[in-house]
Motif scaffolding. Structure first.
Motif, PDB file in Angstrom:
ATOM      1  N   GLY A  42       1.053  -1.335  -0.454  1.00  0.00           N
ATOM      2  CA  GLY A  42      -0.117  -0.105  -0.031  1.00  0.00           C
ATOM      3  C   GLY A  42       1.247   1.309   0.038  1.00  0.00           C
ATOM      4  N   MET A  43       2.411   1.270  -0.148  1.00  0.00           N
ATOM      5  CA  MET A  43       3.139   2.298  -0.195  1.00  0.00           C
ATOM      6  C   MET A  43       4.015   1.892  -1.138  1.00  0.00           C
ATOM      7  N   GLN A  44       3.999   3.612  -1.522  1.00  0.00           N
ATOM      8  CA  GLN A  44       5.170   4.113  -3.088  1.00  0.00           C
ATOM      9  C   GLN A  44       6.255   3.040  -2.098  1.00  0.00           C
ATOM     10  N   ARG A  45       7.454   2.633  -3.162  1.00  0.00           N
ATOM     11  CA  ARG A  45       8.751   2.330  -3.081  1.00  0.00           C
ATOM     12  C   ARG A  45       9.494   3.599  -2.753  1.00  0.00           C
ATOM     13  N   GLU A  46      10.276   3.346  -2.017  1.00  0.00           N
ATOM     14  CA  GLU A  46      11.075   4.240  -0.705  1.00  0.00           C
ATOM     15  C   GLU A  46      12.420   3.950  -1.055  1.00  0.00           C
ATOM     16  N   GLY A  47      12.842   4.411  -1.484  1.00  0.00           N
ATOM     17  CA  GLY A  47      14.720   4.509  -1.251  1.00  0.00           C
ATOM     18  C   GLY A  47      15.526   4.630  -0.542  1.00  0.00           C
ATOM     19  N   LEU A  48      16.550   3.943   0.007  1.00  0.00           N
ATOM     20  CA  LEU A  48      16.833   3.607   1.682  1.00  0.00           C
ATOM     21  C   LEU A  48      18.418   4.047   1.819  1.00  0.00           C
ATOM     22  N   ALA A  49      19.065   3.564   0.739  1.00  0.00           N
ATOM     23  CA  ALA A  49      20.580   4.612   0.589  1.00  0.00           C
ATOM     24  C   ALA A  49      21.445   3.487  -1.127  1.00  0.00           C
ATOM     25  N   VAL A  50      22.478   4.481  -0.520  1.00  0.00           N
ATOM     26  CA  VAL A  50      22.902   4.270  -2.539  1.00  0.00           C
ATOM     27  C   VAL A  50      24.638   5.066  -2.203  1.00  0.00           C
ATOM     28  N   ILE A  51      25.410   3.744  -3.208  1.00  0.00           N
ATOM     29  CA  ILE A  51      27.007   3.982  -2.759  1.00  0.00           C
ATOM     30  C   ILE A  51      26.858   4.191  -4.382  1.00  0.00           C
ATOM     31  N   ASP A  52      28.540   5.276  -4.418  1.00  0.00           N
ATOM     32  CA  ASP A  52      28.806   4.933  -6.331  1.00  0.00           C
ATOM     33  C   ASP A  52      30.081   4.435  -6.163  1.00  0.00           C
ATOM     34  N   SER A  53      30.525   4.655  -6.944  1.00  0.00           N
ATOM     35  CA  SER A  53      32.166   3.807  -7.125  1.00  0.00           C
ATOM     36  C   SER A  53      33.235   4.043  -6.657  1.00  0.00           C
ATOM     37  N   ASP A  54      32.992   5.368  -5.725  1.00  0.00           N
ATOM     38  CA  ASP A  54      33.705   5.964  -5.277  1.00  0.00           C
ATOM     39  C   ASP A  54      33.436   5.148  -3.348  1.00  0.00           C
ATOM     40  N   GLY A  55      32.452   4.824  -3.178  1.00  0.00           N
ATOM     41  CA  GLY A  55      32.239   4.382  -1.979  1.00  0.00           C
ATOM     42  C   GLY A  55      31.466   5.309  -0.916  1.00  0.00           C
ATOM     43  N   ARG A  56      31.162   5.937  -1.900  1.00  0.00           N
ATOM     44  CA  ARG A  56      29.951   6.811  -1.208  1.00  0.00           C
ATOM     45  C   ARG A  56      28.868   6.879  -1.397  1.00  0.00           C
ATOM     46  N   SER A  57      28.033   6.550   0.256  1.00  0.00           N
ATOM     47  CA  SER A  57      26.706   6.344   0.373  1.00  0.00           C
ATOM     48  C   SER A  57      26.200   7.728   1.132  1.00  0.00           C
ATOM     49  N   PHE A  58      25.317   7.469   1.128  1.00  0.00           N
ATOM     50  CA  PHE A  58      23.765   8.709   1.337  1.00  0.00           C
ATOM     51  C   PHE A  58      22.424   7.415   1.742  1.00  0.00           C
ATOM     52  N   TYR A  59      22.223   8.385   2.658  1.00  0.00           N
ATOM     53  CA  TYR A  59      20.679   7.463   3.232  1.00  0.00           C
ATOM     54  C   TYR A  59      19.818   9.070   3.231  1.00  0.00           C
ATOM     55  N   ALA A  60      18.183   7.842   3.140  1.00  0.00           N
ATOM     56  CA  ALA A  60      17.328   8.693   3.571  1.00  0.00           C
ATOM     57  C   ALA A  60      17.251   8.984   4.917  1.00  0.00           C
ATOM     58  N   ASP A  61      16.873   9.374   5.638  1.00  0.00           N
ATOM     59  CA  ASP A  61      16.662  10.592   6.444  1.00  0.00           C
ATOM     60  C   ASP A  61      16.253   8.672   7.608  1.00  0.00           C
ATOM     61  N   SER A  62      14.506   7.874   7.080  1.00  0.00           N
ATOM     62  CA  SER A  62      14.008   7.522   7.418  1.00  0.00           C
ATOM     63  C   SER A  62      15.059   5.922   8.384  1.00  0.00           C
ATOM     64  N   VAL A  63      16.167   6.103   7.774  1.00  0.00           N
ATOM     65  CA  VAL A  63      17.395   4.982   7.757  1.00  0.00           C
ATOM     66  C   VAL A  63      18.016   5.360   8.497  1.00  0.00           C
ATOM     67  N   LYS A  64      19.010   6.299   8.273  1.00  0.00           N
ATOM     68  CA  LYS A  64      20.192   7.280   7.805  1.00  0.00           C
ATOM     69  C   LYS A  64      20.387   6.782  10.112  1.00  0.00           C
ATOM     70  N   GLY A  65      21.696   6.164  10.243  1.00  0.00           N
ATOM     71  CA  GLY A  65      21.747   6.116  11.745  1.00  0.00           C
ATOM     72  C   GLY A  65      21.209   4.473  12.270  1.00  0.00           C
ATOM     73  N   ARG A  66      21.071   4.078  11.329  1.00  0.00           N
ATOM     74  CA  ARG A  66      20.901   2.697  11.780  1.00  0.00           C
ATOM     75  C   ARG A  66      20.970   1.538  10.382  1.00  0.00           C
ATOM     76  N   PHE A  67      21.076   2.125   9.247  1.00  0.00           N
ATOM     77  CA  PHE A  67      20.603   0.979   8.590  1.00  0.00           C
ATOM     78  C   PHE A  67      22.551   1.349   8.012  1.00  0.00           C
ATOM     79  N   THR A  68      23.355   0.528   6.931  1.00  0.00           N
ATOM     80  CA  THR A  68      24.753   0.893   7.086  1.00  0.00           C
ATOM     81  C   THR A  68      24.321   0.122   5.330  1.00  0.00           C
ATOM     82  N   ILE A  69      25.219   1.008   4.216  1.00  0.00           N
ATOM     83  CA  ILE A  69      25.340   0.459   2.622  1.00  0.00           C
ATOM     84  C   ILE A  69      26.927   0.131   2.439  1.00  0.00           C
ATOM     85  N   SER A  70      27.097  -0.953   2.048  1.00  0.00           N
ATOM     86  CA  SER A  70      28.075  -1.274   1.946  1.00  0.00           C
ATOM     87  C   SER A  70      28.695  -2.211   0.298  1.00  0.00           C
TER      88      SER A  70
END
Length: 126
Positions: A42-70
């Motif tokens: 019932g919800m729209q798809r949500e972006g959580l975390a992305v990481i680029d080829s240089d290893g820089r990562s970015f997070y949605a506020d909803s998961v920042k501090g709780r989720f880690t992408i690697s």
């Protein structure tokens, strides 16, 4: 072409942790950005975390501090470490990859991703 396969989903209790894995097969030149996204019923798809080829990562506020992408050095495996899980984290989680115009804001990045896995279900119970 890039094939993506997620694994690691399951059922955990509130406050628990889970690690998702995404294995990529195919041409690395077709992707400079990878990320995790989720869709709850019932919800729209949500972006959580992305990481680029240089290893820089970015997070949605909803998961920042709780989720880690690697990702591993070969960029063939993507991980999402999830901690302090809440009931609202219940969703099907997808891995995606591609060449988006920007690999920064997860909610926007999803529209530029070319390859998607089939998803893995995460259920958080109280």
């Amino acid at each position: 072409q890039v094939q993506l396969e997620e694994s690691g989903g399951g059922s955990v209790q509130t406050g628990g942790s889970l690690r998702l894995t995404c294995t990529a097969h195919g041409d690395n030149h077709n992707r400079n950005c990878m990320g995790w996204f989720r869709k709850a019923p019932g919800m729209q798809r949500e972006g959580l975390a992305v990481i680029d080829s240089d290893g820089r990562s970015f997070y949605a506020d909803s998961v920042k501090g709780r989720f880690t992408i690697s990702q591993d050095n070969a960029h063939d495996t993507l991980y999402l470490e999830m901690t302090s899980l809440k009931s609202e984290d219940t969703a099907t989680y997808y891995c995606a990859a591609g060449l988006p115009p920007s690999c920064r804001t997860p909610d926007l990045v999803q529209y530029g991703m070319d390859y998607w896995g089939k998803g893995t279900l995460v259920t958080i119970s109280s």
